[in-house]
Design an enzyme around this catalytic site. Structure first.
Site, PDB file in Angstrom:
ATOM      1  N   VAL A 103       0.842  -1.191   0.000  1.00 53.07           N
ATOM      2  CA  VAL A 103       0.000   0.000   0.000  1.00 53.07           C
ATOM      3  C   VAL A 103       0.876   1.240   0.000  1.00 53.07           C
ATOM      4  O   VAL A 103       1.772   1.382   0.838  1.00 53.07           O
ATOM      5  CB  VAL A 103      -0.952   0.000   1.211  1.00 53.07           C
ATOM      6  CG1 VAL A 103      -1.862   1.217   1.173  1.00 53.07           C
ATOM      7  CG2 VAL A 103      -1.784  -1.276   1.222  1.00 53.07           C
ATOM      8  N   LYS A 104       0.616   2.115  -0.969  1.00 55.35           N
ATOM      9  CA  LYS A 104       1.383   3.356  -1.064  1.00 55.35           C
ATOM     10  C   LYS A 104       0.834   4.363  -0.058  1.00 55.35           C
ATOM     11  O   LYS A 104      -0.350   4.712  -0.096  1.00 55.35           O
ATOM     12  CB  LYS A 104       1.306   3.916  -2.486  1.00 55.35           C
ATOM     13  CG  LYS A 104       1.980   3.016  -3.513  1.00 55.35           C
ATOM     14  CD  LYS A 104       1.807   3.543  -4.926  1.00 55.35           C
ATOM     15  CE  LYS A 104       2.752   4.686  -5.207  1.00 55.35           C
ATOM     16  NZ  LYS A 104       2.707   5.082  -6.641  1.00 55.35           N
ATOM     17  N   ILE A 105       1.709   4.810   0.810  1.00 58.90           N
ATOM     18  CA  ILE A 105       1.348   5.760   1.856  1.00 58.90           C
ATOM     19  C   ILE A 105       2.142   7.042   1.627  1.00 58.90           C
ATOM     20  O   ILE A 105       3.378   7.004   1.553  1.00 58.90           O
ATOM     21  CB  ILE A 105       1.686   5.201   3.259  1.00 58.90           C
ATOM     22  CG1 ILE A 105       1.014   3.842   3.491  1.00 58.90           C
ATOM     23  CG2 ILE A 105       1.324   6.203   4.339  1.00 58.90           C
ATOM     24  CD1 ILE A 105      -0.479   3.888   3.620  1.00 58.90           C
TER      25      ILE A 105
END
Length: 216
Positions: A83-85
């Protein structure tokens, strides 16, 4: 250095996967919007096609929302989805919580060694310095990659550096020299990396000379 493709176009991804060099995929809302497909359908198909990590963006503004999104995305395949945060206080909170849950994270919109240090301390699986965007404002984007790799190696963090926002083949060469663990590369740049004028002329000459060989 591993090669990811920065794309949400399943045709591009399948093509590069067939080359035998693809280790993962990074996407973002802009790339997905260009496909005209529902987000979850798009990501689910990519996860099926690719063996390595597939990065998908969390868009919530707060840590609770990011964590919720991440858990939902992880349901597709916990071993593949990262997941890109976005870098920031809320992002760091989310990364720290997700690391404890064993959910992979890719901290994006990173532009300084300080941000790399904080993301790594929080437990990020990947950290993505955006080279091209720094170059656009007359900063040396690759310097951040070099600093990131040196910092992570010196302190023995497990975080991997993804050279992102790559604009041309030279960026890939520079990322290799900087020791980046991964480069995520647009499809058109990957195609350019394959080509070389001496290769093309050499193939043509061999083909032409083959035609001159007497047949029975």
């Amino acid at each position: 250095m591993k090669i990811f493709i920065d794309s949400a176009d399943i045709k591009e991804i399948r093509d590069v996967a067939s080359w035998g060099i693809l280790a993962g995929v990074t996407t973002n809302p802009t790339l997905v919007s260009k496909t005209g497909r529902p987000l979850r359908d798009c990501i689910a198909e990519i996860v099926e096609v690719v063996e390595g990590p597939v990065s998908v963006e969390a868009i919530s503004p707060d840590a609770d929302g990011m964590v919720k999104e991440a858990r939902e995305w992880a349901e597709l395949d916990r071993n593949k989805v990262a997941v890109k945060i976005p870098m920031g206080v809320e992002g760091l909170k989310a990364v720290s919580r997700l690391a404890k849950e064993g959910i992979m994270t890719n901290v994006t919109l990173v532009f300084s060694p300080n941000q790399v240090l904080l993301a790594s301390r929080a437990g990020a699986t990947f950290v993505s310095p955006f080279i091209g965007r720094l170059d656009d404002i007359s900063h040396d984007g690759m310097e951040v990659v070099r600093d990131a790799v040196a910092l992570i190696e010196y302190y023995d963090f497990s975080t991997q550096v993804i050279a992102a926002s790559i604009r041309h083949p030279l960026h890939v060469v520079e990322a290799m020299r900087a020791g980046a663990h991964i480069a995520t590369v647009p499809y058109d740049v990957l195609v350019k990396m394959v080509r070389h004028p001496l290769t093309d002329t050499g193939i043509k000459k061999f083909y032409d000379d083959y035609q001159k060989i007497p047949k029975k």
